[in-house]
Design a protein around this motif. Structure first.
Motif, PDB file in Angstrom:
ATOM      1  N   LEU A 201      36.476  44.852  38.935  1.00 46.69           N
ATOM      2  CA  LEU A 201      37.170  44.416  37.728  1.00 46.69           C
ATOM      3  C   LEU A 201      38.266  45.400  37.312  1.00 46.69           C
ATOM      4  O   LEU A 201      39.374  44.994  36.979  1.00 46.69           O
ATOM      5  CB  LEU A 201      36.169  44.229  36.580  1.00 46.69           C
ATOM      6  CG  LEU A 201      36.732  43.868  35.213  1.00 46.69           C
ATOM      7  CD1 LEU A 201      37.334  42.466  35.255  1.00 46.69           C
ATOM      8  CD2 LEU A 201      35.657  43.952  34.153  1.00 46.69           C
TER       9      LEU A 201
ATOM     10  N   ARG B  98      40.135  47.133  38.923  1.00 45.58           N
ATOM     11  CA  ARG B  98      41.302  47.135  39.814  1.00 45.58           C
ATOM     12  C   ARG B  98      42.062  45.809  39.788  1.00 45.58           C
ATOM     13  O   ARG B  98      43.019  45.635  40.524  1.00 45.58           O
ATOM     14  CB  ARG B  98      40.863  47.468  41.238  1.00 45.58           C
ATOM     15  CG  ARG B  98      40.341  48.887  41.391  1.00 45.58           C
ATOM     16  CD  ARG B  98      40.039  49.259  42.826  1.00 45.58           C
ATOM     17  NE  ARG B  98      39.014  48.427  43.443  1.00 45.58           N
ATOM     18  CZ  ARG B  98      37.693  48.590  43.302  1.00 45.58           C
ATOM     19  NH1 ARG B  98      37.248  49.585  42.570  1.00 45.58           N
ATOM     20  NH2 ARG B  98      36.835  47.783  43.901  1.00 45.58           N
ATOM     21  N   TRP B  99      41.626  44.868  38.943  1.00 44.10           N
ATOM     22  CA  TRP B  99      42.309  43.580  38.868  1.00 44.10           C
ATOM     23  C   TRP B  99      43.726  43.772  38.337  1.00 44.10           C
ATOM     24  O   TRP B  99      43.998  44.670  37.533  1.00 44.10           O
ATOM     25  CB  TRP B  99      41.563  42.641  37.944  1.00 44.10           C
ATOM     26  CG  TRP B  99      40.325  42.042  38.516  1.00 44.10           C
ATOM     27  CD1 TRP B  99      39.664  42.412  39.656  1.00 44.10           C
ATOM     28  CD2 TRP B  99      39.581  40.959  37.969  1.00 44.10           C
ATOM     29  NE1 TRP B  99      38.559  41.622  39.836  1.00 44.10           N
ATOM     30  CE2 TRP B  99      38.481  40.724  38.818  1.00 44.10           C
ATOM     31  CE3 TRP B  99      39.726  40.166  36.841  1.00 44.10           C
ATOM     32  CZ2 TRP B  99      37.549  39.719  38.583  1.00 44.10           C
ATOM     33  CZ3 TRP B  99      38.795  39.179  36.595  1.00 44.10           C
ATOM     34  CH2 TRP B  99      37.731  38.944  37.467  1.00 44.10           C
TER      35      TRP B  99
ATOM     36  N   ARG C 109      45.650  38.933  35.811  1.00 40.82           N
ATOM     37  CA  ARG C 109      44.316  38.358  35.999  1.00 40.82           C
ATOM     38  C   ARG C 109      43.371  38.813  34.889  1.00 40.82           C
ATOM     39  O   ARG C 109      42.538  38.048  34.408  1.00 40.82           O
ATOM     40  CB  ARG C 109      43.760  38.746  37.370  1.00 40.82           C
ATOM     41  CG  ARG C 109      42.476  38.012  37.691  1.00 40.82           C
ATOM     42  CD  ARG C 109      42.044  38.213  39.118  1.00 40.82           C
ATOM     43  NE  ARG C 109      40.815  37.469  39.385  1.00 40.82           N
ATOM     44  CZ  ARG C 109      39.939  37.786  40.312  1.00 40.82           C
ATOM     45  NH1 ARG C 109      40.155  38.801  41.107  1.00 40.82           N
ATOM     46  NH2 ARG C 109      38.852  37.069  40.477  1.00 40.82           N
ATOM     47  N   LEU C 110      43.497  40.069  34.464  1.00 40.26           N
ATOM     48  CA  LEU C 110      42.673  40.574  33.358  1.00 40.26           C
ATOM     49  C   LEU C 110      42.983  39.823  32.066  1.00 40.26           C
ATOM     50  O   LEU C 110      42.083  39.461  31.313  1.00 40.26           O
ATOM     51  CB  LEU C 110      42.892  42.072  33.167  1.00 40.26           C
ATOM     52  CG  LEU C 110      42.280  42.980  34.225  1.00 40.26           C
ATOM     53  CD1 LEU C 110      42.730  44.422  34.003  1.00 40.26           C
ATOM     54  CD2 LEU C 110      40.763  42.888  34.187  1.00 40.26           C
TER      55      LEU C 110
ATOM     56  N   ASN D 292      32.876  48.000  34.997  1.00 37.91           N
ATOM     57  CA  ASN D 292      32.933  46.647  35.571  1.00 37.91           C
ATOM     58  C   ASN D 292      31.808  45.754  35.047  1.00 37.91           C
ATOM     59  O   ASN D 292      31.220  44.979  35.803  1.00 37.91           O
ATOM     60  CB  ASN D 292      32.891  46.683  37.104  1.00 37.91           C
ATOM     61  CG  ASN D 292      34.036  47.445  37.713  1.00 37.91           C
ATOM     62  OD1 ASN D 292      35.162  47.380  37.243  1.00 37.91           O
ATOM     63  ND2 ASN D 292      33.757  48.181  38.774  1.00 37.91           N
TER      64      ASN D 292
ATOM     65  N   VAL E  57      34.579  33.304  36.821  1.00 39.98           N
ATOM     66  CA  VAL E  57      34.547  34.579  37.553  1.00 39.98           C
ATOM     67  C   VAL E  57      33.475  34.470  38.645  1.00 39.98           C
ATOM     68  O   VAL E  57      32.349  34.940  38.468  1.00 39.98           O
ATOM     69  CB  VAL E  57      34.230  35.761  36.608  1.00 39.98           C
ATOM     70  CG1 VAL E  57      34.407  37.094  37.316  1.00 39.98           C
ATOM     71  CG2 VAL E  57      35.065  35.704  35.348  1.00 39.98           C
TER      72      VAL E  57
ATOM     73  N   GLU F  77      32.839  35.992  41.286  1.00 32.89           N
ATOM     74  CA  GLU F  77      32.278  37.229  41.825  1.00 32.89           C
ATOM     75  C   GLU F  77      31.294  37.917  40.878  1.00 32.89           C
ATOM     76  O   GLU F  77      30.650  38.905  41.244  1.00 32.89           O
ATOM     77  CB  GLU F  77      33.378  38.203  42.261  1.00 32.89           C
ATOM     78  CG  GLU F  77      34.417  38.545  41.210  1.00 32.89           C
ATOM     79  CD  GLU F  77      35.610  37.601  41.185  1.00 32.89           C
ATOM     80  OE1 GLU F  77      36.718  38.054  41.498  1.00 32.89           O
ATOM     81  OE2 GLU F  77      35.445  36.438  40.799  1.00 32.89           O
TER      82      GLU F  77
END
Length: 136
Positions: free
Chosen positions: A42, A44-45, A49-50, A78, A102, A104
């Motif tokens: 998360l 590193r999104w 996207r965040l 995360n 989401v 993932e």
């Protein structure tokens, strides 16, 4: 942004530990249920996207405003934490709705699951004792 409350209800102070901010009961004194989701990667999104995730979660929590009391998105760890009013299937409904947005996201065992696991373990242990098995 390291952490943000997605549902406001309690005063939020950035950096305060979650245990200080998470409500344990609703205003009527009824205990709340909660669960946590791990969202790998998360932090590193991409910013777009965040932002989309924030919008979608806000919308989802508004749609379930009768149940969702508190939500916290911890970017550093995360994690997404959700506290809600108790009710049959509420956790599952919220979890499935979040997973649609989401895929993932991974459910981290909640208290009810832990209790169920402990009850099953105790039953197995009692059954073994009753049957005279002393294996290790």
């Amino acid at each position: 942004m390291e952490t943000s409350d997605l549902v406001t209800g309690a005063e939020w102070h950035p950096g305060d530990p979650l245990w200080r901010r998470v409500p344990t009961a609703d205003p009527g004194g009824k205990y709340l249920a909660d669960f946590m989701l791990l969202i790998p990667g998360l932090k590193r999104w991409a910013p777009q996207r965040l932002e989309q995730l924030h919008r979608e979660l806000h919308t989802l929590f508004r749609q379930h405003a009768e149940q969702v009391v508190f939500a916290d998105l911890n970017m550093k760890l995360n994690l997404l934490w959700i506290s809600h009013r108790q009710g049959k299937g509420v956790s599952l409904t919220l979890f499935e709705a979040i997973r649609e947005r989401v895929p993932e996201a991974v459910l981290v065992a909640n208290q009810a699951e832990v209790e169920l696991g402990l009850q099953r373990r105790r039953r197995r242990w009692s059954l073994r004792r009753l049957l005279g098995h002393h294996g290790g």
